[in-house]
Motif scaffolding. Structure first.
Motif, PDB file in Angstrom:
ATOM      1  N   VAL A 262     -22.692  22.187  12.005  1.00  0.00           N
ATOM      2  CA  VAL A 262     -22.639  23.000  10.799  1.00  0.00           C
ATOM      3  C   VAL A 262     -21.172  23.341  10.526  1.00  0.00           C
ATOM      4  CG1 VAL A 262     -23.309  25.207   9.760  1.00  0.00           C
ATOM      5  CG2 VAL A 262     -24.906  23.997  11.248  1.00  0.00           C
ATOM      6  N   PRO A 263     -20.635  22.948   9.356  1.00  0.00           N
ATOM      7  CA  PRO A 263     -19.216  23.210   9.081  1.00  0.00           C
ATOM      8  C   PRO A 263     -18.905  24.710   9.130  1.00  0.00           C
ATOM      9  CG  PRO A 263     -20.192  21.804   7.386  1.00  0.00           C
ATOM     10  CD  PRO A 263     -21.306  22.283   8.250  1.00  0.00           C
ATOM     11  N   ALA A 264     -17.810  25.052   9.806  1.00  0.00           N
ATOM     12  CA  ALA A 264     -17.469  26.464   9.988  1.00  0.00           C
ATOM     13  C   ALA A 264     -17.303  27.175   8.652  1.00  0.00           C
ATOM     14  CB  ALA A 264     -16.191  26.572  10.816  1.00  0.00           C
ATOM     15  N   GLU A 265     -16.814  26.439   7.639  1.00  0.00           N
ATOM     16  CA  GLU A 265     -16.560  27.113   6.360  1.00  0.00           C
ATOM     17  C   GLU A 265     -17.860  27.496   5.647  1.00  0.00           C
ATOM     18  OE1 GLU A 265     -15.458  24.195   7.263  1.00  0.00           O
ATOM     19  OE2 GLU A 265     -15.811  22.629   5.769  1.00  0.00           O
ATOM     20  N   ASP A 266     -18.999  27.031   6.171  1.00  0.00           N
ATOM     21  CA  ASP A 266     -20.282  27.386   5.550  1.00  0.00           C
ATOM     22  C   ASP A 266     -20.887  28.668   6.124  1.00  0.00           C
ATOM     23  OD1 ASP A 266     -20.002  25.188   4.042  1.00  0.00           O
ATOM     24  OD2 ASP A 266     -21.648  24.045   4.931  1.00  0.00           O
ATOM     25  N   HIS A 267     -20.223  29.242   7.143  1.00  0.00           N
ATOM     26  CA  HIS A 267     -20.776  30.434   7.803  1.00  0.00           C
ATOM     27  C   HIS A 267     -21.314  31.470   6.821  1.00  0.00           C
ATOM     28  CE1 HIS A 267     -18.927  30.197  12.080  1.00  0.00           C
ATOM     29  NE2 HIS A 267     -19.614  29.143  11.745  1.00  0.00           N
TER      30      HIS A 267
ATOM     31  N   PRO B 165     -18.769  36.312  16.204  1.00  0.00           N
ATOM     32  CA  PRO B 165     -18.140  35.041  15.820  1.00  0.00           C
ATOM     33  C   PRO B 165     -18.086  34.002  16.939  1.00  0.00           C
ATOM     34  CG  PRO B 165     -16.513  36.833  15.874  1.00  0.00           C
ATOM     35  CD  PRO B 165     -17.868  37.455  15.980  1.00  0.00           C
ATOM     36  N   VAL B 166     -17.967  34.410  18.202  1.00  0.00           N
ATOM     37  CA  VAL B 166     -17.834  33.405  19.268  1.00  0.00           C
ATOM     38  C   VAL B 166     -19.095  32.528  19.368  1.00  0.00           C
ATOM     39  CG1 VAL B 166     -17.581  33.043  21.750  1.00  0.00           C
ATOM     40  CG2 VAL B 166     -16.031  34.610  20.554  1.00  0.00           C
ATOM     41  N   PRO B 167     -20.288  33.116  19.574  1.00  0.00           N
ATOM     42  CA  PRO B 167     -21.490  32.255  19.630  1.00  0.00           C
ATOM     43  C   PRO B 167     -21.750  31.523  18.317  1.00  0.00           C
ATOM     44  CG  PRO B 167     -22.045  34.530  20.236  1.00  0.00           C
ATOM     45  CD  PRO B 167     -20.613  34.529  19.841  1.00  0.00           C
ATOM     46  N   ALA B 168     -21.403  32.149  17.176  1.00  0.00           N
ATOM     47  CA  ALA B 168     -21.652  31.488  15.890  1.00  0.00           C
ATOM     48  C   ALA B 168     -20.827  30.210  15.794  1.00  0.00           C
ATOM     49  CB  ALA B 168     -21.316  32.430  14.737  1.00  0.00           C
ATOM     50  N   MET B 169     -19.551  30.288  16.155  1.00  0.00           N
ATOM     51  CA  MET B 169     -18.707  29.095  16.079  1.00  0.00           C
ATOM     52  C   MET B 169     -19.201  28.011  17.017  1.00  0.00           C
ATOM     53  SD  MET B 169     -14.808  30.217  15.502  1.00  0.00           S
ATOM     54  CE  MET B 169     -14.435  28.472  15.403  1.00  0.00           C
ATOM     55  N   VAL B 170     -19.641  28.435  18.217  1.00  0.00           N
ATOM     56  CA  VAL B 170     -20.063  27.448  19.213  1.00  0.00           C
ATOM     57  C   VAL B 170     -21.343  26.741  18.775  1.00  0.00           C
ATOM     58  CG1 VAL B 170     -20.823  27.131  21.586  1.00  0.00           C
ATOM     59  CG2 VAL B 170     -18.899  28.652  21.094  1.00  0.00           C
ATOM     60  N   ILE B 171     -22.353  27.486  18.341  1.00  0.00           N
ATOM     61  CA  ILE B 171     -23.617  26.828  17.971  1.00  0.00           C
ATOM     62  C   ILE B 171     -23.421  25.967  16.729  1.00  0.00           C
ATOM     63  CG2 ILE B 171     -24.590  28.748  16.590  1.00  0.00           C
ATOM     64  CD1 ILE B 171     -26.648  26.467  18.866  1.00  0.00           C
ATOM     65  N   CYS B 172     -22.571  26.417  15.805  1.00  0.00           N
ATOM     66  CA  CYS B 172     -22.317  25.612  14.609  1.00  0.00           C
ATOM     67  C   CYS B 172     -21.660  24.292  14.977  1.00  0.00           C
ATOM     68  CB  CYS B 172     -21.452  26.371  13.609  1.00  0.00           C
ATOM     69  SG  CYS B 172     -22.376  27.667  12.766  1.00  0.00           S
ATOM     70  N   GLU B 173     -20.753  24.351  15.925  1.00  0.00           N
ATOM     71  CA  GLU B 173     -20.069  23.137  16.329  1.00  0.00           C
ATOM     72  C   GLU B 173     -21.050  22.165  16.992  1.00  0.00           C
ATOM     73  OE1 GLU B 173     -16.296  24.128  17.934  1.00  0.00           O
ATOM     74  OE2 GLU B 173     -16.057  22.127  18.830  1.00  0.00           O
ATOM     75  N   ILE B 174     -21.936  22.697  17.844  1.00  0.00           N
ATOM     76  CA  ILE B 174     -22.897  21.829  18.524  1.00  0.00           C
ATOM     77  C   ILE B 174     -23.852  21.189  17.520  1.00  0.00           C
ATOM     78  CG2 ILE B 174     -24.849  21.822  20.112  1.00  0.00           C
ATOM     79  CD1 ILE B 174     -23.440  23.934  21.731  1.00  0.00           C
TER      80      ILE B 174
ATOM     81  N   ALA C  77     -31.955  31.027  16.745  1.00  0.00           N
ATOM     82  CA  ALA C  77     -32.031  31.471  18.136  1.00  0.00           C
ATOM     83  C   ALA C  77     -30.656  31.536  18.783  1.00  0.00           C
ATOM     84  CB  ALA C  77     -32.940  30.534  18.937  1.00  0.00           C
ATOM     85  N   GLY C  78     -29.715  30.752  18.259  1.00  0.00           N
ATOM     86  CA  GLY C  78     -28.416  30.660  18.903  1.00  0.00           C
ATOM     87  C   GLY C  78     -27.396  31.668  18.397  1.00  0.00           C
ATOM     88  N   LEU C  79     -27.689  32.298  17.256  1.00  0.00           N
ATOM     89  CA  LEU C  79     -26.690  33.179  16.651  1.00  0.00           C
ATOM     90  C   LEU C  79     -26.737  34.597  17.217  1.00  0.00           C
ATOM     91  CD1 LEU C  79     -26.823  32.304  12.844  1.00  0.00           C
ATOM     92  CD2 LEU C  79     -24.879  32.007  14.369  1.00  0.00           C
TER      93      LEU C  79
END
Ligand code: HEM
Ligand code: SF4
Lengths: 404, 66
Positions: free
Chosen positions: A161-166, A149-158, A236-238
């Protein structure tokens, strides 16, 4: 030119030596720096395992990353021997000058300074996940509770990508890196992610926000290129950073003296992360195709031949790193090849560094007695995945027996 | 010692900044290398060479004054 015959392997080895999950397959060290291996369809190919040779290949413009020129090194079930060309925007599989055009659009967003400005936000994300782990109590699976979850939240924010779409793309991302996934499943996952990102890009175009995708809608990229760039960045970021955090923690738990260095010596964190990157070398293989005849280590790679690169073997080359099989966080290890080398060297490396430099010490300081909740040999490894790592990492902390 | 950078070759990987932040920077727009100190003091020689060696695209050159 020497004609000494090269050693030959029956295929790209992936099995780790028994009881040593952090060491590359043993066959690799025996064939340094160069060997022959058969590729998909039985076509003869080359395998580079030496540090100098791997650097030479990745920085030489006579070697291409274009997929249609290569044979697969680790074929998946149901995949053709020959791959189609990558769609426009997938710039990891493009050569200069096409590659340069895409890369230039992005480098300004991923500079050392910009990524360092994210440090505080990354630290906050890290702390939130540690809080949640602490509240829930041990044991926990570090992969799903922290490393993913940590890298996923960070790359989505950059990217924006809305977090609720994970949930909508997490499944697809997992399929990409699942060694058991068939070509058909891969194709479907790809389409899902593509469809999701296409909708997102359309939304950003009409209502731009402060993020990389919105900025890119202001460039000369076509819709298709933009969606593919977004797919590459997200893909690549996830999984990469996630695997480094989980496998890195497993390695530290298996080397308590090194764990103490990472936990207790702030000065050692940056160098320690580089050493973990070198020691673990999670990308399984890189590959290139020769655009013309090229001499390498006294042999001629023929035009059209595919060259597989074992970054893990190159990073354990004793000619470059003395006592290479020892994890030593105080080693001076910059120049490892775990982010690649040459024009394709990882675009996200400064982001990954910020994430790892925050994630390892914070975890170990929050739970100073962090330990495995299962015997080490029961930790499931991702031996055949494109990115090496662990499937799960059951850990616990606090007094023995607490929270069970 | 003189440092020069070829911005056409640079791919913005940032290894130079990471190695010697007093000698190199990346510009805000494109993320490409900027040399901060073209003729640094002699005691920075080791890091200058190191940055040139680590640069993935071969964009940096460090030459002797002689
Ligand atoms: C520890 C984590 C990571 C590792 C080990 C890693 C590793 C690599 C490697 C080895 C390459 C070069 C592949 C080749 O030459 O064939 C690469 C390229 C790339 N990486 Fe990473 N990566 C990581 C994190 C990230 C992150 C967080 C991002 C997000 C932006 C990212 C985005 C990319 C992109 C876009 C490329 C293609 C660059 C190009 O072709 O110019 N990576 N990465
Ligand atoms: S290390 Fe090389 S490629 Fe990377 S920013 Fe510096 S000059 Fe450019």
């Amino acid at each position: 030119m020497t004609t000494a015959p090269l050693p030959e392997l029956p295929g790209m080895p992936t099995a780790r030596p028994s009881g040593r999950p952090f060491d590359p397959p043993e066959e690799l060290a025996a064939v340094r720096p160069l060997a022959r291996i058969p590729l998909a369809g039985g076509t003869p190919g080359w395998l580079v395992t030496g540090f100098a040779a791997a650097r030479a290949v990745t920085s030489d413009p006579r070697f291409s990353t274009r997929s249609e020129l290569q044979r697969l090194v680790l074929p998946r079930f149901g995949m053709p021997d020959r791959m189609p060309p990558a769609p426009p925007g997938m710039f990891l599989q493009a050569d200069p000058p096409e590659h340069t055009r895409y890369r230039r659009l992005l480098t300004g967003r991923f500079t050392v300074r910009r990524m360092r400005m994210l440090t505080e936000r990354v630290e906050r994300t890290v702390a939130e996940h540690l809080d949640a782990m602490e509240r829930a109590g041990g044991p926990a699976d570090l992969v799903t509770a922290y490393a993913q979850p940590v890298p996923a939240m960070v790359i989505c924010e950059i990217l924006g990508v809305p977090a609720e779409d994970h949930a909508r793309f997490n499944g697809a991302a997992r399929t990409f890196n699942d060694p058991a996934a068939t070509a058909e499943e891969m194709g479907r996952a790809w389409q899902e992610l593509y469809a999701y990102l296409r909708d997102l890009v359309t939304a950003k175009r009409s209502a731009p926000t402060d993020d990389v995708l919105s900025e890119l809608t202001d460039s000369d990229l076509t819709e298709e290129e933009l969606v593919n760039v977004a797919t590459l960045l997200l893909g690549a970021g996830l999984d990469t950073t996630a695997n480094m955090i989980a496998l890195g923690t497993f390695a530290l738990l298996s080397h308590p003296d090194q764990l103490a260095v990472m936990r207790d010596d702030p000065e050692a964190v940056n160098g320690g992360v580089e050493e973990l990157m070198r020691y673990l070398s999670i990308p399984h293989t890189g590959q290139r195709a020769a655009l013309e005849d090229v001499e390498l280590e006294g042999h001629v790679i023929k035009e059209g031949d595919t060259v597989a690169l074992s970054l893990a073997a190159a990073n354990r080359d004793p000619a470059r790193f003395p006592d290479p099989d020892r994890l030593d966080l105080r080693r001076d290890a910059p120049g490892h090849l775990s982010f690649g080398h040459g024009v394709h060297q990882c675009l996200g490396q400064q982001l990954a560094r910020v994430e790892m430099r925050a994630a390892f010490p914070a975890l170990l300081r929050r739970f100073p007695d962090l330990r495995l909740a299962v015997p080490p040999e029961d930790v499931p490894l991702r031996e055949r995945a494109d990115i090496y790592g662990v499937e799960r990492l059951p850990v616990t902390w606090g007094p023995e027996g607490a929270g069970r | 010692m003189r440092i020069s950078a070829d911005r056409d070759r640079c791919i913005g990987a940032g290894m130079c900044v990471l190695t010697a932040a007093d000698l190199f920077d990346q510009d805000e727009e494109e993320g490409l290398v900027r040399v901060l100190e073209e003729a640094p003091a002699a005691d920075r020689e080791q890091d200058a060479h190191r940055a040139a060696r680590l640069c993935p695209s071969g964009a940096l050159a460090v030459t002797d004054d002689a």
